[in-house]
Scaffold this motif. Structure first.
Motif, short mmCIF file in Angstrom:
data_model
loop_
_atom_site.label_atom_id
_atom_site.label_comp_id
_atom_site.label_asym_id
_atom_site.label_seq_id
_atom_site.Cartn_x
_atom_site.Cartn_y
_atom_site.Cartn_z
N ASP A 84 0.81 -1.22 0.00
CA ASP A 84 0.00 0.00 0.00
C ASP A 84 0.84 1.27 0.00
O ASP A 84 0.31 2.38 0.16
CB ASP A 84 -0.99 0.05 1.19
CG ASP A 84 -1.98 -1.10 1.17
OD1 ASP A 84 -2.38 -1.51 0.06
OD2 ASP A 84 -2.36 -1.58 2.26
N PHE A 85 2.19 1.12 -0.17
CA PHE A 85 3.06 2.29 -0.28
C PHE A 85 3.94 2.12 -1.51
O PHE A 85 4.25 1.00 -1.94
CB PHE A 85 3.95 2.44 0.96
CG PHE A 85 3.20 2.85 2.20
CD1 PHE A 85 3.07 4.19 2.52
CD2 PHE A 85 2.62 1.90 3.03
CE1 PHE A 85 2.38 4.58 3.67
CE2 PHE A 85 1.93 2.27 4.17
CZ PHE A 85 1.80 3.62 4.48
N LEU A 86 4.36 3.24 -2.08
CA LEU A 86 5.29 3.20 -3.21
C LEU A 86 6.70 2.87 -2.70
O LEU A 86 7.10 3.36 -1.62
CB LEU A 86 5.30 4.55 -3.92
CG LEU A 86 3.99 4.99 -4.59
CD1 LEU A 86 4.13 6.40 -5.15
CD2 LEU A 86 3.60 4.00 -5.69
N PRO A 87 7.47 2.04 -3.44
CA PRO A 87 8.86 1.76 -3.02
C PRO A 87 9.67 3.07 -2.96
O PRO A 87 9.45 3.99 -3.75
CB PRO A 87 9.38 0.83 -4.12
CG PRO A 87 8.14 0.26 -4.75
CD PRO A 87 7.10 1.33 -4.66
N ALA A 88 10.62 3.11 -2.02
CA ALA A 88 11.48 4.30 -1.87
C ALA A 88 12.94 3.88 -1.83
O ALA A 88 13.27 2.78 -1.37
CB ALA A 88 11.10 5.07 -0.60
N PHE A 89 13.81 4.78 -2.31
CA PHE A 89 15.24 4.49 -2.39
C PHE A 89 16.03 5.64 -1.77
O PHE A 89 15.69 6.82 -1.96
CB PHE A 89 15.68 4.29 -3.84
CG PHE A 89 14.96 3.17 -4.54
CD1 PHE A 89 15.53 1.91 -4.58
CD2 PHE A 89 13.73 3.37 -5.15
CE1 PHE A 89 14.89 0.87 -5.22
CE2 PHE A 89 13.08 2.35 -5.79
CZ PHE A 89 13.65 1.09 -5.82
N GLU A 90 17.09 5.30 -1.04
CA GLU A 90 18.00 6.29 -0.49
C GLU A 90 19.44 5.77 -0.68
O GLU A 90 19.68 4.56 -0.59
CB GLU A 90 17.74 6.54 1.00
CG GLU A 90 16.42 7.21 1.31
CD GLU A 90 16.39 8.67 0.90
OE1 GLU A 90 17.49 9.25 0.69
OE2 GLU A 90 15.28 9.24 0.78
N ALA A 91 20.39 6.71 -0.94
CA ALA A 91 21.80 6.34 -1.07
C ALA A 91 22.46 6.32 0.30
O ALA A 91 22.14 7.15 1.17
CB ALA A 91 22.52 7.32 -1.98
#
Length: 503
Positions: A84-91
């Motif tokens: 129910d959430f969009l995937p997220a990316f962090e460096a």
């Protein structure tokens, strides 16, 4: 020489310095982080945390936090995944052994850009429609711009008593509602929801159900072992076929039968089994406000399915039999009195009244249903005025009395057959002229091996309503109307039905 030595020393120094700043690819560090929802910064539990290049996969705790220990020194792309959430990316860069790096994710709901359905458009019944049947197939339309599944809530408000009918989780754009009330203004609205956005509502529409005079027929069907009373109509449109506008008036949990409507009183009388006894009841034409009329003296006699009663005195009173006694009672259940009595072995089974002169037609029979007498009496003087039938074999029934008081309707088993089971072989409809004393058969084009039973005049007396059924006593019964003219026109109006009344 000195310059060369100086250059060598300088290069060694630079080489040493560079070696101090280089990532130690053989060391490990720690990656920590927090995951919250975008906007309200609420921690999210059980979010899956993974890295590229791959390291350990972990999940957030109740505080939305995670830790990946002993992660190799290097550059990583950290990913947070949750339904129910969009995937997220962090460096994240672990530059040297023992370094701890922290990242923060703000997850956006996967439906954040979702749009709500369109407001439902109400199709049927149309706004301000009248004469709507009591079984309504509601319909509407709506669309969703994101092609989400839509569920609907239908709300129907009774304008007379504010009763609300609520139907939820409807997955289609049509829904059938039964047993609405006669002659009532209703208001209805549909709500659409995609389960993501706030529900959207239609405009409010209104309609009025058909008037009580639309359904002029009453009859009985057997449902779940009990007799149940229905009302219905017969319009001029032959394409509608039988069983028009059917409305169930009484409960399937009660044995209710022999309905008789009085338009002046605005009531329907009927018989109902209460324990070992049968009593008179009344109700509104829509089946509401049921009340018991008789109490101390029940309706009784030969075969409860053969017993008749009748309204009189402009719908303020009813006549009914108790074996060989004729009683009169007010429609509110008061003033019960004995008005006529026959010899003990002559049970009063059927009654019909002429409202003009208050004369009464009685049918009496013995305990087996035979030795029938049909006679016109004056209950005020306790006298027999005319004898229509006497000393004839076989079963008789279907008694009715013409409004002008000069004709009596009845059915007769012309075979003259008699047995202990009261089997009827060839019942036909007759009309007796009290002036000439002659009885004439009404031709209904009856098929051989069937019986015409329960005959009654139409309201205009331009025809009769009756039941036709095979003479085996167990087959289906159907209700027909025969209209008089140069040729009698016969029409099937209700199937699997009996005990008709037409007012």
């Amino acid at each position: 020489m000195k310059s060369k030595l100086f250059l060598i020393l300088l290069l060694l120094t630079m080489s040493y310095a560079c070696k101090e700043d280089t990532i130690d690819e053989n060391g490990t560090g720690t990656l920590t982080g927090t995951v919250v929802s975008e906007g309200d910064n609420m921690p999210i539990e059980n979010v899956r945390i993974s890295t590229t290049p791959a390291s350990n996969t972990v999940f957030t705790n109740a505080a939305g936090k995670f830790v990946i220990q002993n992660i190799q020194v290097g550059e990583y792309s950290v990913q947070a995944d949750m339904d129910d959430f969009l995937p997220a990316f962090e460096a994240a860069n672990i530059n040297f052994a023992g370094e701890e790096v922290n990242v923060v994710f703000e997850l956006m709901e996967s439906t954040a850009g979702n749009r709500p359905p369109s407001s439902p458009e109400l199709i049927y019944p149309p706004d301000n429609a009248t004469d709507i049947p009591l079984i309504v197939d509601f319909s509407w339309s709506a669309t969703d711009p994101d092609n989400d599944d839509i569920s609907y809530t239908l709300e129907v408000l009774n304008g007379s008593d504010s009763e609300v009918l609520l139907f939820e989780e409807i997955q289609d754009t049509t829904f059938t509602v039964q047993n609405l009330r006669i002659g009532v203004n209703y208001f209805w609205q549909v709500e659409a929801s995609d389960g993501i956005n706030p529900p959207v509502q239609s405009e409010v529409s209104s309609f009025r159900t058909m008037d009580e005079n639309t359904n002029r027929f009453l009859y009985v069907r057997e449902v779940n072992g009990n007799n149940v009373i229905f009302s219905g109509a017969d319009t001029d449109d032959d394409d509608d076929g039988p069983n028009e506008n059917e409305i169930q008036l009484t409960s399937e949990n009660k044995n209710s039968f022999k309905p008789r409507k009085n338009n002046t009183a605005g009531l329907v009388a009927f018989l109902r089994t209460e324990g070992p006894e049968t009593h008179l009841f009344s109700m509104k034409p829509d089946g509401s406000e049921i009340r018991q009329i008789t109490s101390t003296v029940p309706v009784a006699g030969f075969r409860q399915d053969e017993i008749e009663y009748t309204w009189f005195n402009s719908g303020s009173k009813l006549y009914y039999p108790n074996f060989n006694k004729l009683y009169a009672i007010n429609s509110n259940g008061t003033g019960n009195q004995l008005v006529y009595e026959t010899p003990p072995n002559e049970f009063i089974t059927e009654i019909a009244v002429n409202e003009i002169d208050n004369r009464v037609v009685l049918k009496t029979n013995n305990a087996l249903g035979y030795e029938v007498k049909i006679m016109v009496i004056d209950p005020e003087t306790d006298t027999i005025l005319t004898t229509v039938i006497e000393n004839e074999l076989g079963a008789f029934g279907g008694i009715d009395y013409a409004a002008n008081g000069n004709r009596v309707l009845f059915t007769q088993d012309v075979s003259g057959f008699q047995n202990g089971n009261y089997r009827i072989l060839d019942a036909r409809i007759f009309e007796h002229d009290l002036t000439t004393g002659v009885s004439i058969e009404i031709d209904t084009d009856k098929q051989a091996g069937t019986n015409d039973l329960d005959a009654k005049y139409s309201p205009s007396e331009g025809g009769v309503i009756f039941v036709n059924t095979p003479n085996d006593g167990v087959s289906q019964q159907d209700i027909f109307v025969a209209r008089f003219g140069a040729i009698v026109v016969k029409e099937l109006v209700f199937t699997q039905a009996f005990m008709p009344d037409w007012e």
